[in-house]
Design an enzyme around this catalytic site. Structure first.
Site, PDB file in Angstrom:
ATOM      1  N   LYS A   1     108.754 -23.015  67.325  1.00  0.00           N
ATOM      2  CA  LYS A   1     109.433 -21.729  67.524  1.00  0.00           C
ATOM      3  C   LYS A   1     109.175 -21.251  68.943  1.00  0.00           C
ATOM      4  CE  LYS A   1     109.783 -17.137  65.338  1.00  0.00           C
ATOM      5  NZ  LYS A   1     109.316 -16.306  64.204  1.00  0.00           N
TER       6      LYS A   1
ATOM      7  N   SER B   1     112.714 -14.519  61.216  1.00  0.00           N
ATOM      8  CA  SER B   1     113.099 -14.848  62.572  1.00  0.00           C
ATOM      9  C   SER B   1     112.898 -16.326  62.928  1.00  0.00           C
ATOM     10  CB  SER B   1     112.265 -13.995  63.551  1.00  0.00           C
ATOM     11  OG  SER B   1     110.879 -14.277  63.404  1.00  0.00           O
TER      12      SER B   1
ATOM     13  N   SER C   1     108.850 -14.068  57.986  1.00  0.00           N
ATOM     14  CA  SER C   1     109.705 -14.848  58.889  1.00  0.00           C
ATOM     15  C   SER C   1     109.527 -16.356  58.794  1.00  0.00           C
ATOM     16  CB  SER C   1     109.482 -14.400  60.338  1.00  0.00           C
ATOM     17  OG  SER C   1     109.907 -13.069  60.505  1.00  0.00           O
TER      18      SER C   1
END
Length: 498
Positions: free
Chosen positions: A82, A157, A181
């Site tokens: 990420k 996210s 997330s």
């Protein structure tokens, strides 16, 4: 060659270890998938093709010697990160225009541990800006599509991480979980997502959104892969004062110690299983998983988490307050985007932040600044902190009656692109079952339990446990996973896959 990327991480490790496949072939299988699918999925923000191919050739030259295999448990395995984790020499954007050109000079602690374990970094994947969002539509660069249906969101996210794993563009990915997330996008994309206990994994090098809530965790195809990855990244780090100095169990080895669920007490919170707002697809698959758990020897116990209804409000006050402080450093002077047309210093600050940050980030900064301001602190932030303590107490009392808690990860399957962007409150409510766990600092596992009959989209079951008992969550998830039908390849990319 691309069929190599269809293996799980554990399977490809075994084939690499005995020399059945070369590291370069494994890497090229992932890059081929990325070439074919990225135009429609758009999971990656930065690719490191040449760098990772060079590393693969060097690994093949040295070979999987016994010394290497003994010390590098992820030798030759390509992963994605990420884009909120700092990577030395590789762009780290946090999905924001503010950091569009930022290249860190150091690796996050989890990245260091992955490299030392022999893993290779394929690139950085998309995310909601500064991890604020539930759909990966808030990225400053582009939205990411769900591999199961290109017209629905992958969740957020960590949507880029979930989509990359579901589309077999990498054998695993790291995500971060501040309010769900990791677990929510894992459920939307049909992969396994583990949010570890707060303090189990070092946050050094993680660009902070809400420091008391953020946690880094694995996103994988199977529970065994999650156990392998957690074993590598977990453990004390003196560079992070909140990282617990506790032994790290051998999670992969512990999976074999529980053949079924005999003697396990599963708490079923009434707040998670009410029919109001719970989509029939989700309710049906999760209840079937609970029936399977009882057939495997578990006992389901009704419990209550009475302060769950306050969790969303408390979370957005605490998280926004911490975000307003953490993001103050991005002012156009020390870090990030700077407006070059400003006429004076004050205008430069104002323009840099208003142009560098997106709408959702600005909304949360303003909310956080407001709840911390003089005259409102007691009414909002102090009250939210008190509610957080009550939520923690709810979980402590519940775990006196059960070993784990189960419930749906999300009230619905993945929703359509743009469906909730105009209504922030509806977007926030998609995390209603995940947020309370972050406030309590406990671990949670999202396990795919099938496809919805109506939607044809993945459904996730959430397994929650006491602090630092990730071993129990992984064991329960592994037992259920062995009996549940394995999900097919995502239908949204079936015609495009090489």
């Amino acid at each position: 060659m691309s069929e190599l990327s269809f293996h799980t991480m554990a399977e490809i490790r075994r084939r690499l270890a005995v020399g059945e496949v070369r590291v370069e072939d494994v890497v090229r299988s992932c890059l081929d998938r990325m070439d074919a699918l990225e135009p429609s999925i758009r999971a990656f923000l930065t690719r490191a093709d040449e760098e990772v191919l060079g590393q693969a050739r060097e690994m093949d030259r040295v070979g999987p010697t016994p010394d290497i295999l003994a010390t590098k448990p992820l030798w030759g395995v390509p992963l994605a990160l990420k884009d909120v984790l700092t990577t030395r020499g590789m762009r780290t954007t946090c999905g924001s225009r503010m950091l569009a050109d930022f290249t860190p000079c150091f690796d996050a602690e989890v990245v260091t541990r992955l490299r030392e374990a022999g893993a290779m970094i394929l690139g950085k994947v998309n995310m909601d800006e500064f991890a604020m969002g539930s759909s990966t539509e808030n990225s400053a660069f582009h939205p990411t599509a769900n591999p199961w249906d290109l017209n629905v969101v992958p969740g957020g996210s960590s949507g880029g991480s979930a989509a990359a794993v579901a589309a077999r563009m990498g054998f695993a990915a790291l995500g971060t979980d501040t309010g769900g997330s990791i677990r929510q996008p894992a459920a939307f994309c049909g992969v396994v997502g583990l949010k570890p206990s707060y303090g189990r994994v070092s946050r050094y090098g993680l660009v902070a959104y809400a420091s008391s809530l953020d946690q880094i965790g694995p996103m994988t195809l199977t529970v065994e892969d999650a156990a392998l990855l957690l074993r590598v990244i977990a453990g004390h780090d003196p560079k992070d004062s909140t990282c617990a100095d506790l032994p790290v169990p051998d999670y992969p080895a512990l999976l074999a110690e529980r053949p079924d669920l005999s003697g396990l007490r599963i708490g079923m919170p009434e707040e998670f299983w009410g029919e109001d707002g719970l989509e029939p697809d989700v309710a049906q698959r999760c209840k079937q998983a609970m029936t399977l758990a009882e057939e495997l020897g578990a006992t389901c116990v009704p419990i209550t988490l009475p302060h769950t209804s306050y969790a969303v409000a408390a979370y957005y006050i605490v998280a926004s307050a911490e975000a307003s402080s953490n993001l103050a450093r991005f002012d156009g002077v020390r870090y990030g985007y700077r407006d070059k047309d400003a006429r004076d210093l004050i205008e430069m600050y104002r323009n840099s932040r208003s142009k560098g940050f997106g709408e959702e980030v600005q909304r949360r900064i303003m909310l956080g600044t407001y709840v911390l301001s003089s005259g409102y602190y007691d009414a909002y932030y102090k009250k939210a902190a008190q509610i957080r303590r009550l939520i923690q107490r709810d979980f402590l009392e519940a775990f006196a009656r059960c070993d784990v808690i189960c419930g749906p990860v999300t009230p619905t399957t993945a929703f359509g692109m743009g469906e909730k962007t105009a209504d922030p409150l509806q977007m926030y409510l998609s995390d209603i079952f995940t947020i309370s766990l972050n406030l309590a600092g406990l671990p949670g596992l999202s396990l795919p339990v099938g496809l919805g009959e109506r939607s044809g989209l993945p459904v996730g079951l959430q397994i929650l446990g006491p602090a630092f008992r990730e071993d129990v969550l992984l064991q329960v998830g592994h037992v259920l996973e062995q009996r549940l039908p394995r999900l097919p390849l995502p239908t949204g990319i079936a015609q495009q896959a090489p």
